[in-house]
Design a protein around this motif. Structure first.
Motif, short mmCIF file in Angstrom:
data_model
loop_
_atom_site.label_atom_id
_atom_site.label_comp_id
_atom_site.label_asym_id
_atom_site.label_seq_id
_atom_site.Cartn_x
_atom_site.Cartn_y
_atom_site.Cartn_z
N LEU A 164 6.97 -60.07 -15.52
CA LEU A 164 7.02 -60.45 -14.47
C LEU A 164 6.55 -59.19 -13.52
O LEU A 164 7.14 -58.02 -13.76
CB LEU A 164 8.14 -61.09 -13.75
CG LEU A 164 8.32 -62.11 -12.64
CD1 LEU A 164 7.33 -63.23 -13.14
CD2 LEU A 164 9.68 -62.68 -12.49
N ASP A 165 5.81 -59.18 -12.42
CA ASP A 165 5.29 -57.89 -11.60
C ASP A 165 6.56 -57.91 -10.53
O ASP A 165 6.52 -58.75 -9.57
CB ASP A 165 4.13 -58.21 -10.82
CG ASP A 165 3.54 -57.16 -9.81
OD1 ASP A 165 4.47 -56.26 -9.67
OD2 ASP A 165 2.64 -56.99 -9.32
N ILE A 166 7.52 -57.12 -10.81
CA ILE A 166 8.62 -56.77 -9.87
C ILE A 166 8.42 -55.29 -9.32
O ILE A 166 8.64 -54.51 -10.19
CB ILE A 166 9.98 -57.02 -10.44
CG1 ILE A 166 9.84 -58.74 -10.87
CG2 ILE A 166 11.13 -56.95 -9.61
CD1 ILE A 166 11.23 -59.11 -11.65
N ARG A 167 8.32 -55.26 -8.19
CA ARG A 167 8.18 -53.66 -7.77
C ARG A 167 9.59 -53.16 -7.31
O ARG A 167 10.60 -54.13 -7.11
CB ARG A 167 7.69 -53.79 -6.21
CG ARG A 167 6.18 -54.51 -6.32
CD ARG A 167 5.08 -53.60 -7.05
NE ARG A 167 4.01 -54.36 -7.65
CZ ARG A 167 3.07 -54.39 -6.95
NH1 ARG A 167 2.59 -53.69 -6.04
NH2 ARG A 167 1.85 -55.27 -7.40
N PRO A 168 9.91 -51.82 -7.55
CA PRO A 168 11.13 -51.09 -7.46
C PRO A 168 11.88 -51.85 -6.41
O PRO A 168 13.19 -52.12 -6.66
CB PRO A 168 10.70 -49.70 -7.30
CG PRO A 168 9.35 -49.67 -7.96
CD PRO A 168 8.72 -50.56 -7.63
N MET A 169 11.40 -51.86 -5.14
CA MET A 169 12.41 -52.00 -4.08
C MET A 169 12.71 -53.67 -4.09
O MET A 169 13.81 -53.98 -3.77
CB MET A 169 11.80 -51.76 -2.70
CG MET A 169 12.46 -52.02 -1.37
SD MET A 169 13.93 -51.19 -1.37
CE MET A 169 13.38 -49.47 -1.20
N THR A 170 11.87 -54.52 -4.82
CA THR A 170 12.14 -55.86 -5.12
C THR A 170 13.32 -56.02 -6.17
O THR A 170 14.24 -56.64 -5.79
CB THR A 170 10.70 -56.66 -5.57
OG1 THR A 170 9.88 -56.24 -4.65
CG2 THR A 170 11.25 -57.93 -5.51
N GLU A 171 13.03 -55.26 -6.98
CA GLU A 171 14.23 -55.17 -8.24
C GLU A 171 15.36 -54.53 -7.57
O GLU A 171 16.47 -55.32 -7.95
CB GLU A 171 13.74 -54.05 -9.28
CG GLU A 171 14.39 -54.21 -10.37
CD GLU A 171 13.93 -52.92 -11.41
OE1 GLU A 171 13.61 -53.36 -12.35
OE2 GLU A 171 13.84 -51.67 -10.79
N LEU A 172 15.52 -53.65 -6.71
CA LEU A 172 16.71 -53.23 -6.24
C LEU A 172 17.32 -54.26 -5.43
O LEU A 172 18.57 -54.35 -5.56
CB LEU A 172 16.30 -51.86 -5.36
CG LEU A 172 17.71 -51.39 -4.62
CD1 LEU A 172 18.89 -50.93 -5.27
CD2 LEU A 172 17.15 -50.22 -3.73
N LEU A 173 16.65 -54.73 -4.28
CA LEU A 173 17.26 -55.87 -3.68
C LEU A 173 17.76 -57.07 -4.64
O LEU A 173 18.71 -57.45 -4.10
CB LEU A 173 16.25 -56.27 -2.64
CG LEU A 173 16.02 -55.01 -1.40
CD1 LEU A 173 14.64 -55.49 -0.60
CD2 LEU A 173 17.25 -54.90 -0.88
N LEU A 174 17.31 -57.48 -5.74
CA LEU A 174 17.43 -58.43 -6.60
C LEU A 174 18.93 -58.07 -7.16
O LEU A 174 19.72 -58.76 -7.08
CB LEU A 174 16.64 -58.89 -7.54
CG LEU A 174 15.20 -59.61 -7.10
CD1 LEU A 174 14.17 -59.51 -8.16
CD2 LEU A 174 15.58 -60.88 -6.82
N TYR A 175 19.06 -56.92 -7.70
CA TYR A 175 20.41 -56.40 -8.33
C TYR A 175 21.48 -56.50 -7.28
O TYR A 175 22.35 -56.94 -7.33
CB TYR A 175 19.94 -55.00 -8.67
CG TYR A 175 19.62 -55.06 -9.95
CD1 TYR A 175 20.10 -55.49 -11.04
CD2 TYR A 175 18.16 -54.43 -10.56
CE1 TYR A 175 19.68 -55.37 -12.31
CE2 TYR A 175 17.75 -54.18 -11.76
CZ TYR A 175 18.58 -54.87 -12.47
OH TYR A 175 17.83 -54.80 -13.93
N GLU A 176 20.94 -56.04 -6.03
CA GLU A 176 22.24 -55.87 -4.83
C GLU A 176 22.68 -57.50 -4.43
O GLU A 176 23.63 -57.64 -3.92
CB GLU A 176 21.67 -55.18 -3.79
CG GLU A 176 21.20 -53.58 -4.03
CD GLU A 176 22.61 -52.82 -4.70
OE1 GLU A 176 23.79 -53.68 -4.58
OE2 GLU A 176 22.43 -51.84 -4.95
N SER A 177 21.60 -58.28 -4.50
CA SER A 177 21.90 -59.79 -3.86
C SER A 177 22.61 -60.38 -5.20
O SER A 177 23.65 -61.02 -4.70
CB SER A 177 20.81 -60.52 -3.83
OG SER A 177 19.70 -60.51 -4.78
#
Ligand SMILES: Nc1ncnc2c1ncn2[C@@H]1O[C@H](COP(=O)(O)OP(=O)(O)O)[C@@H](O)[C@H]1O
Ligand SMILES: [Mg+2]
Length: 205
Positions: A59-72
């Motif tokens: 899956l194409d997950i950009r670093p900021m998206t990844e960060l926000l997913l972890y935080e959510s």
């Protein structure tokens, strides 16, 4: 109000967190303690769904998206599970928490640590571990202990990335209260003894 104790196991993949977490939980249960074992990302139905996205291979997950997913995932997990358990006086043992996000998304992928610290504070509602155990092992063991090599997106990170994270964990250890380095090169039994001695020292039991 928080009456329980919050213990977090941190460190890169395969350094023995799950192994020691299970042993610790069994030890505490045998002592009659009220304890729960949980993990990040995940830990609740909603947070586990977010985990599936984060860890899906290809899956194409950009670093900021990844960060926000972890935080959510963390926000949900903390509010739904960790805080209520601590309020009920339970011992909460959690594999990975805020330090992992700093290590991977900050030291690893280069996102500003100030941004990550701010998001961590928001997602945790200020909940901090009573004890953080940081497991670090020599890189040679990464392959040796990797019977589940390349089974998800994050397993495919290379050696240079692991080195950056290692430096990050060591730096964070110097400025995080109640955080200890565990030499994960040692054998399982020796590490367990070390873990139990820290638990006792911190009056968790
Ligand atoms: N101290 C140790 N020495 C040797 N092998 C270990 C040790 N701790 C764990 N292992 C093994 O290494 C692998 C990864 O351990 P695991 O607990 O799943 O790590 P993590 O949860 O940090 O990814 C497993 O096969 C486990 O049995
Ligand atoms: Mg694990």
């Amino acid at each position: 109000m928080k009456k329980g104790k919050f213990i977090v196991l941190e460190g890169p993949d395969r350094c023995g967190k799950s192994t020691q977490a299970k042993m610790l939980v069994n030890h505490l249960i045998a002592q009659g303690k009220d304890v729960i074992l949980t993990r990040e990302p995940g830990g609740t139905d909603t947070a586990e769904k977010i985990r599936q996205i984060v860890l899906e291979p290809g899956l194409d997950i950009r670093p900021m998206t990844e960060l926000l997913l972890y935080e959510s995932s963390r926000a949900q997990h903390t509010q739904e599970k960790i805080i209520p358990a601590l309020e009920q006086g339970k011992i909460v043992i959690c594999e990975r928490y805020t330090m992992s996000t700093c290590a991977y998304q900050g030291y690893g992928r280069g996102i500003d640590l100030k941004i990550i610290d701010t998001l961590n504070k928001i997602a945790t509602l200020g909940t901090t571990p009573d004890l953080t155990l940081v497991f670090l092992m020599s890189d040679k063991y990464f392959i040796e202990r990797g019977e589940y090599l390349f089974d998800d997106r994050l397993e495919q990170e290379d050696r240079a990335f692991r080195e950056k994270m290692r430096k990050g964990y060591l730096e964070m250890l110097t400025r995080t209260p109640n955080a200890y380095l565990i030499d994960a090169d040692k054998n399982i039994q020796m590490i367990q003894e070390e873990v139990l001695s820290l638990i006792t020292k911190h009056r968790i039991i």
